[in-house]
Design an enzyme around this catalytic site. Structure first.
Site, mmCIF file in Angstrom:
data_model
loop_
_atom_site.group_PDB
_atom_site.id
_atom_site.type_symbol
_atom_site.label_atom_id
_atom_site.label_comp_id
_atom_site.label_asym_id
_atom_site.label_seq_id
_atom_site.Cartn_x
_atom_site.Cartn_y
_atom_site.Cartn_z
ATOM 1 N N CYS A 161 -74.155 -6.283 -11.079
ATOM 2 C CA CYS A 161 -74.448 -7.277 -10.037
ATOM 3 C C CYS A 161 -75.872 -7.097 -9.511
ATOM 4 O O CYS A 161 -76.247 -5.997 -9.104
ATOM 5 C CB CYS A 161 -73.452 -7.103 -8.889
ATOM 6 S SG CYS A 161 -73.846 -8.158 -7.495
ATOM 7 N N GLN A 183 -52.167 -11.093 -0.866
ATOM 8 C CA GLN A 183 -53.010 -10.064 -1.482
ATOM 9 C C GLN A 183 -54.107 -10.736 -2.308
ATOM 10 O O GLN A 183 -53.840 -11.729 -2.980
ATOM 11 C CB GLN A 183 -52.153 -9.169 -2.377
ATOM 12 C CG GLN A 183 -51.080 -8.405 -1.622
ATOM 13 C CD GLN A 183 -51.578 -7.090 -1.034
ATOM 14 O OE1 GLN A 183 -52.745 -6.728 -1.181
ATOM 15 N NE2 GLN A 183 -50.701 -6.386 -0.353
ATOM 16 N N PHE A 188 -43.515 -4.563 8.035
ATOM 17 C CA PHE A 188 -44.889 -5.071 7.868
ATOM 18 C C PHE A 188 -44.893 -6.004 6.653
ATOM 19 O O PHE A 188 -45.690 -5.856 5.735
ATOM 20 C CB PHE A 188 -45.889 -3.922 7.670
ATOM 21 C CG PHE A 188 -45.751 -2.812 8.668
ATOM 22 C CD1 PHE A 188 -46.398 -2.899 9.891
ATOM 23 C CD2 PHE A 188 -44.962 -1.700 8.411
ATOM 24 C CE1 PHE A 188 -46.269 -1.883 10.831
ATOM 25 C CE2 PHE A 188 -44.821 -0.681 9.328
ATOM 26 C CZ PHE A 188 -45.478 -0.766 10.544
ATOM 27 N N CYS A 223 -70.758 -14.056 -7.238
ATOM 28 C CA CYS A 223 -70.227 -12.716 -6.975
ATOM 29 C C CYS A 223 -69.287 -12.391 -8.122
ATOM 30 O O CYS A 223 -68.384 -13.177 -8.433
ATOM 31 C CB CYS A 223 -69.470 -12.673 -5.647
ATOM 32 S SG CYS A 223 -68.529 -11.145 -5.443
ATOM 33 N N CYS A 252 -75.962 -5.736 -0.872
ATOM 34 C CA CYS A 252 -74.741 -6.404 -0.408
ATOM 35 C C CYS A 252 -73.724 -5.347 0.035
ATOM 36 O O CYS A 252 -73.607 -4.289 -0.578
ATOM 37 C CB CYS A 252 -74.169 -7.232 -1.561
ATOM 38 S SG CYS A 252 -72.585 -7.994 -1.186
ATOM 39 N N CYS A 269 -52.914 1.287 2.172
ATOM 40 C CA CYS A 269 -54.289 0.966 1.780
ATOM 41 C C CYS A 269 -55.256 1.995 2.368
ATOM 42 O O CYS A 269 -56.463 1.798 2.311
ATOM 43 C CB CYS A 269 -54.660 -0.446 2.233
ATOM 44 S SG CYS A 269 -54.447 -0.699 3.999
ATOM 45 N N GLU A 304 -42.252 -8.649 10.663
ATOM 46 C CA GLU A 304 -43.691 -8.929 10.628
ATOM 47 C C GLU A 304 -44.107 -9.454 11.999
ATOM 48 O O GLU A 304 -43.396 -10.239 12.618
ATOM 49 C CB GLU A 304 -43.974 -9.964 9.523
ATOM 50 C CG GLU A 304 -45.274 -10.694 9.599
ATOM 51 C CD GLU A 304 -46.512 -9.808 9.474
ATOM 52 O OE1 GLU A 304 -46.535 -8.899 8.634
ATOM 53 O OE2 GLU A 304 -47.460 -10.049 10.261
HETATM 54 C C1 SAM Z 1 -51.020 -4.547 4.592
HETATM 55 S S1 SAM Z 1 -50.293 -6.007 5.200
HETATM 56 C C2 SAM Z 1 -48.868 -6.079 4.188
HETATM 57 C C3 SAM Z 1 -48.314 -7.438 3.959
HETATM 58 C C4 SAM Z 1 -47.273 -7.600 2.860
HETATM 59 N N1 SAM Z 1 -46.371 -6.484 2.750
HETATM 60 C C5 SAM Z 1 -47.895 -7.919 1.525
HETATM 61 O O1 SAM Z 1 -47.780 -7.143 0.579
HETATM 62 O O2 SAM Z 1 -48.528 -8.973 1.410
HETATM 63 C C6 SAM Z 1 -49.711 -5.426 6.753
HETATM 64 C C7 SAM Z 1 -48.947 -6.443 7.565
HETATM 65 O O3 SAM Z 1 -48.464 -5.806 8.758
HETATM 66 C C8 SAM Z 1 -48.510 -6.740 9.820
HETATM 67 N N2 SAM Z 1 -48.433 -5.934 11.064
HETATM 68 C C9 SAM Z 1 -49.430 -5.268 11.693
HETATM 69 N N3 SAM Z 1 -48.938 -4.572 12.724
HETATM 70 C C10 SAM Z 1 -47.600 -4.790 12.750
HETATM 71 C C11 SAM Z 1 -46.549 -4.317 13.573
HETATM 72 N N4 SAM Z 1 -46.778 -3.486 14.583
HETATM 73 N N5 SAM Z 1 -45.290 -4.723 13.308
HETATM 74 C C12 SAM Z 1 -45.049 -5.585 12.277
HETATM 75 N N6 SAM Z 1 -46.011 -6.071 11.462
HETATM 76 C C13 SAM Z 1 -47.265 -5.672 11.692
HETATM 77 C C14 SAM Z 1 -49.782 -7.492 9.563
HETATM 78 O O4 SAM Z 1 -49.771 -8.739 10.216
HETATM 79 C C15 SAM Z 1 -49.758 -7.633 8.030
HETATM 80 O O5 SAM Z 1 -49.093 -8.818 7.642
#
Ligand code: SAM
Length: 453
Positions: free
Chosen positions: A76, A284, A313, A161, A82, A409, A334
């Site tokens: 790149c 994702q 989550f 990009c 960047c 992550c 969520e």
């Molecule tokens: C890393 S993402 C994972 C999303 C999903 N599992 C996926 O693979 O697409 C984390 C998620 O946790 C949610 N989140 C953050 N804090 C939270 C909480 N205290 N309770 C529930 N969800 C939460 C965020 O809004 C987000 O959607």
């Protein structure tokens, strides 16, 4: 306090021995750590010291005396300036090895896992780690359309990009033309003036395009002109939206989104499943590797069809929906209400009738869900970077949940949470890093823990 013998401006030669997730090589001189932007482990480099702190120094490469066997010329032309990528200067094989090392180091140093080296599998990477992103978030200012520079809110205008789809070229060019032809004024972040502050592009695997123009103020009288201007310029465009973000600062999207033209959503497929994505939905960014990640979750989950699975989550429900065919019941939690609406729609769209989704903070809702839906046989955790609240870990232990699959992550918070689970009788069975954010320092990891006491 240790006195640092280094001086700003000093030149010295060192060997890069390690690498940080932020893209800095690590060397040592006089017993002190020196962070070197873009250093590759195995390089011997001449550096100019640019900052001196009590315990470390920062250096800039002025000459590569002996390149590491893993060093390559970045593909790149914007690499270095960047802020998007951190690993273009090394072979992809070296990047994958380093990502595994991030996980091993975090689990052993922070997580206290004595046999981390044996527990962490090789990183699953892409055959071709290029043009993998389904989403681009471009910034706009008077200089053009691009990304933030490294460690700065200054914009680097780009024409392409390599992480994005080829179609990003047309979007960047169209964004620049919107400004140069005076249809929208460019945003100035420092002065909080101007209209067009960003463009979010989403491209499905099928090639459908969704564009969202992020504006600080919206003049409805401009809508038709923008539609007439953009629609012929973006092949595959299915959805054109405007998002109004009047707040100063660098948050990308504001709360209000309107569909200007086409459909308000596009469809994305993940294996045999179909998902409907709106401009604000979380999905994702690397569809191909998300499938790899979820297959690792499925493998670790080892479901028999009788289990109650909690997907904490859960975002738009993708993991739970992916597992549902092999579970008795999926319970998703969520915090973002729109994502929960998407999760319910996504389940219905895929004929999944054994999944329920609740909106709220997982730490506040999980006990209530256990009371109404029954205790989990398996909990899947996929938290944001800060990891999991201690209360959730306590509850999982309290209900003696036999298995936990943790998708992370952030190796550091993953390791902290693995340690907390370990203290409550959960053993780390295995960890699998998956490269979802190729050419960056980020790594996703799937960990399986079992209750052993
Ligand atoms: C890393 S993402 C994972 C999303 C999903 N599992 C996926 O693979 O697409 C984390 C998620 O946790 C949610 N989140 C953050 N804090 C939270 C909480 N205290 N309770 C529930 N969800 C939460 C965020 O809004 C987000 O959607």
């Amino acid at each position: 306090m240790q006195t640092n013998p280094l001086a700003v401006g000093e030149h010295l030669t060192l060997t890069i021995m390690d690498f940080t997730q932020k893209g800095q090589g690590i060397g040592r001189v006089h017993g002190l750590t020196i962070f070197v932007d873009d250093g590759v482990p195995g390089d011997t480099v001449r550096v100019a010291i640019t900052a001196v702190k009590p315990r470390y120094g920062v250096g800039r490469i002025i000459a590569i005396e002996t390149p590491s066997p893993d060093r390559i010329t970045p593909d790149c032309p914007y690499f270095g300036e960047c802020g998007g990528c951190q690993t273009q200067q090394m072979t992809y094989g070296a990047e994958l090895r380093l990502k595994r090392k991030f996980v091993v180091d975090a689990l052993s140093r922070i997580g206290g896992v004595a046999d981390a080296e044996d527990r962490v599998a090789e990183t699953l990477g892409m055959e071709n780690p290029c043009r993998y992103r389904n989403k681009a978030q471009f910034k706009v200012d008077a200089s053009g359309v691009g990304f933030y520079k490294r460690q700065s809110h200054g914009l680097i205008p780009i024409a392409d990009c390599l992480n994005q789809q080829v179609s990003c070229r047309a979007v960047i060019a169209a964004g620049e033309a919107l400004v140069s032809e005076g249809i929208l004024t460019p945003y100035n972040e420092a002065r909080h003036r101007g209209e067009l502050r960003g463009i979010v592009q989403r491209t499905s695997t099928q090639g459908d395009e969704m564009l969202t123009l992020v504006v600080s103020t919206w003049d409805e009288a401009k809508a038709q002109g923008i539609i007439d201007f953009l629609v012929p310029r973006i092949p595959g465009l299915k959805s054109l939206n405007v998002n109004i973000n009047a707040r100063p600062g660098n948050t990308i999207l504001g709360k209000e989104t309107r569909c200007l033209w086409g459909e308000p959503r596009i469809e994305e497929t993940l294996g045999h499943l179909a998902f409907s994505i709106s401009p604000r939905s979380f999905f994702q960014v690397n569809t191909q590797q998300t499938l790899v990640l979820y297959q690792e979750v499925l493998k670790a989950a080892a479901l028999s069809g009788h289990e109650v699975v909690y997907d904490l989550f859960c975002g738009t429900g993708t993991i739970g929906i992916f597992l549902a065919a092999q579970a008795r019941l999926v319970v998703g939690i969520e915090v973002i209400a729109d994502a929960v609406v998407d999760a319910r729609e996504n389940a219905a769209r895929n004929g999944v009738d054994n999944a329920v989704f609740y909106c709220g903070k997982a730490e506040a809702l999980v006990a209530q869900c256990i009371a109404s839906e029954g205790p989990p046989d398996l909990v899947v955790l996929d938290p944001p970077r800060k990891g999991v609240d201690a209360h959730i870990i306590e509850l999982i232990h309290h209900h003696r949940v036999p298995r936990v699959v943790y998708v992370s992550c952030n190796p550091a918070t993953l390791a902290r949470d693995v340690k907390a689970f370990g203290a409550l009788g959960y053993a780390l069975k295995g960890a699998r890093p998956v490269d979802v954010f190729c050419r960056t320092g980020h790594v996703e990891t799937v960990v399986l823990m079992s209750k052993v006491r």
